[in-house]
Design a protein around this motif. Structure first.
Motif, PDB file in Angstrom:
ATOM      1  N   UNK A  38     -19.170 -25.369  29.117  1.00 61.00           N
ATOM      2  CA  UNK A  38     -18.507 -26.043  30.253  1.00 61.00           C
ATOM      3  C   UNK A  38     -19.086 -27.000  30.704  1.00 61.00           C
ATOM      4  N   UNK A  39     -20.593 -26.826  31.027  1.00 56.44           N
ATOM      5  CA  UNK A  39     -21.277 -27.520  31.817  1.00 56.44           C
ATOM      6  C   UNK A  39     -21.846 -28.860  30.928  1.00 56.44           C
ATOM      7  N   UNK A  40     -21.364 -28.782  29.490  1.00 59.29           N
ATOM      8  CA  UNK A  40     -22.036 -29.734  28.791  1.00 59.29           C
ATOM      9  C   UNK A  40     -21.059 -29.984  27.514  1.00 59.29           C
ATOM     10  N   UNK A  41     -20.142 -30.465  27.485  1.00 62.33           N
ATOM     11  CA  UNK A  41     -19.033 -30.490  26.597  1.00 62.33           C
ATOM     12  C   UNK A  41     -19.540 -31.062  25.176  1.00 62.33           C
ATOM     13  N   UNK A  42     -20.506 -31.706  25.182  1.00 63.67           N
ATOM     14  CA  UNK A  42     -21.275 -32.282  24.019  1.00 63.67           C
ATOM     15  C   UNK A  42     -21.761 -30.862  22.950  1.00 63.67           C
ATOM     16  N   UNK A  43     -21.827 -29.688  23.587  1.00 67.47           N
ATOM     17  CA  UNK A  43     -22.047 -28.741  22.706  1.00 67.47           C
ATOM     18  C   UNK A  43     -20.788 -28.134  22.092  1.00 67.47           C
ATOM     19  N   UNK A  44     -19.603 -28.617  22.300  1.00 64.15           N
ATOM     20  CA  UNK A  44     -18.559 -27.924  21.875  1.00 64.15           C
ATOM     21  C   UNK A  44     -18.684 -28.307  20.105  1.00 64.15           C
ATOM     22  N   UNK A  45     -18.808 -29.113  19.709  1.00 61.35           N
ATOM     23  CA  UNK A  45     -19.135 -29.227  18.102  1.00 61.35           C
ATOM     24  C   UNK A  45     -19.991 -28.148  17.734  1.00 61.35           C
ATOM     25  N   UNK A  86     -24.807 -20.778  20.006  1.00 65.19           N
ATOM     26  CA  UNK A  86     -24.379 -22.255  19.870  1.00 65.19           C
ATOM     27  C   UNK A  86     -25.645 -23.317  19.744  1.00 65.19           C
ATOM     28  N   UNK A  87     -26.824 -22.779  19.768  1.00 66.27           N
ATOM     29  CA  UNK A  87     -27.973 -23.510  19.717  1.00 66.27           C
ATOM     30  C   UNK A  87     -28.474 -23.624  18.226  1.00 66.27           C
TER      31      UNK A  87
END
Length: 441
Positions: free
Chosen positions: A307-314, A373-374
């Motif tokens: 939520x804080x960093x949408x760049x993590x969505x992929x 997710x990392x």
């Protein structure tokens, strides 16, 4: 004990083989993944014979699946009526015999890429492969985003939503997307949903059709065949309509594809494409979406980070695909002698490629039993590998990314509130239900 041919290898306990091969073994995910882990650690290329099934090698390691998948000339996918041909889907002997009895001796029940090998596979895949490329799919970005927003507005409300996330939400968004892009009228979507559940839930008693006796050994094959015939009846009208009146949709591209001589491809080729899109085109995506929400419920810290960093969505999308692995297996059959993992393979040997197991392989993934997710790189093979890699993978990722972009910023918290159940299938499936308390901002 279910024994192996080689005396120097660890024997396979019956409960391990049964857990993996039998559809009912997939209802208990904990025991299933324990069985996968046992096989990877003790006998990663285990040849087993489960009662009612042909002997099959259980391929549990990521590297072995990739080695097989990249060589379709040695490990064939194609089903047919020729001596020694096989079913690219792991089914029981009674089901295969039933299929042959109604299909002129052939196990090739669909004219679709699943049942084909190059060069025929390539010819059929190329009919619509261009449509599924990322550059082409970009033009549908706004349409899919609008559909995601509409799904959220229709299916969820501000505040507390005590729902079954699978049945009340996840099933419908991917279905509506693929049918909208495909060109199927919205009023026919419930029919497509029902037939998909017949198609993939053939081994699940809860999904049994009224015209199939669920307790017979060949029941799953009967239901699978009945669903195909119902699909054919629907899609025959769609082919005729799009040939008479072309539109700007995927159905028109497939219905009007022509061979080198200028003639239309046989209708059965169009039916095969339509069925693949109408089933795997949404069922696998809804399974992944549900699995992701469950994982985020158990890992609220990762929800907050996305939520804080949408760049993590992929990266969330990729990890969700690895975690869910909704396509559990396809089978291949050796056409010649070959050495794999030090084993002497013979022509006719059959292999079940266990993608779920491969996506938990500790040789490839650090701490694979943790949702993370990392994870970089994330070399999952949820879409398969090689020539048979799923043609719709980019659309699936696009749908999931857009839904996460629209839904996750609105989530305050998500809690699993009841028992979750899985579809009884050893083929394609995931969560059957997921009771949650979904609180939106």
């Amino acid at each position: 004990m279910t024994t192996t041919e080689e005396t120097n290898l660890t024997p396979i306990p019956d409960e391990i083989a049964n857990q993996v091969v039998l559809p009912e073994g997939h209802r208990d995910e904990t025991r299933l993944f324990e069985a996968y882990r046992w096989l990877r650690e003790n006998n990663p290329l285990a040849k087993v014979t489960v009662e009612g099934f042909d002997p099959v090698y259980l391929v549990t390691k990521h590297a072995d699946i990739m080695e097989i998948e990249r060589q379709p000339d040695i490990f064939t996918s194609g089903g047919g009526e020729e001596p020694g041909s096989h079913n690219p889907i792991l089914t029981n002997q009674a089901g295969d015999e039933f299929t042959k009895s109604i299909n002129n001796g052939s196990l090739r029940v669909l004219e679709t890429v699943t049942f084909l090998d190059p060069p025929e596979h390539t010819l059929v895949r190329d009919i619509a492969a261009e449509w599924f490329r990322p550059a082409t799919l970009k033009k549908w970005e706004d349409t899919i985003r609008t559909l995601a927003q509409e799904a959220i507005a229709k299916g969820l409300r501000s505040g507390t939503n005590e729902i079954d996330f699978v049945k009340d939400f996840a099933l419908y968004f991917p279905l509506h997307v693929i049918m909208s892009l495909f060109g199927v009228p919205v009023e026919d979507e419930p029919r497509m949903m029902g037939l998909t559940q017949d198609f993939f839930g053939a081994a699940d008693p809860d999904a049994a059709r009224q015209d199939v006796a669920p307790t017979t050994p060949e029941a799953a094959a009967q239901q699978f065949a009945a669903a195909i015939q119902d699909f054919y009846a629907y899609f025959d009208r769609l082919v005729e309509d799009r040939r008479a009146t072309p539109e700007d949709d995927l159905a028109t591209i497939i219905a009007n594809a022509r061979q080198e001589d200028g003639e239309f491809f046989a209708k059965e080729i169009a039916y095969g494409w339509f069925i693949a899109i109408a089933t795997a085109g949404h069922d696998t995506t809804s399974s992944t979406l549900s699995s992701a929400i469950e994982a985020l419920a158990h890992h609220p810290d990762q929800l907050r980070r996305v939520q804080e960093d949408p760049k993590l969505i992929p990266h969330l999308v990729n990890e969700s695909l690895r975690w869910a692995s909704p396509v559990k297996q396809f089978t291949r059959q050796a056409t010649q002698e070959y050495e794999l993992r030090g084993r002497q393979i013979k022509p006719g040997d059959r292999f079940a490629l266990l993608y779920q197991s491969a996506n938990q392989d500790a040789d490839i993934f650090n701490d694979p039993e943790t949702f993370n997710i990392d994870r970089r790189p994330n070399k999952h093979i949820a879409f398969g590998y090689g020539p048979h890699m799923c043609v719709g993978q980019h659309l699936a990722k696009q749908e999931l990314r857009i839904m996460f972009e629209e839904l996750l910023p609105r989530i305050e918290r998500v809690e699993v509130t009841g028992e979750r159940k899985l579809v009884q299938t050893n083929f394609v499936g995931g969560l059957k239900n997921l009771p949650v308390n979904l609180v939106l901002r």
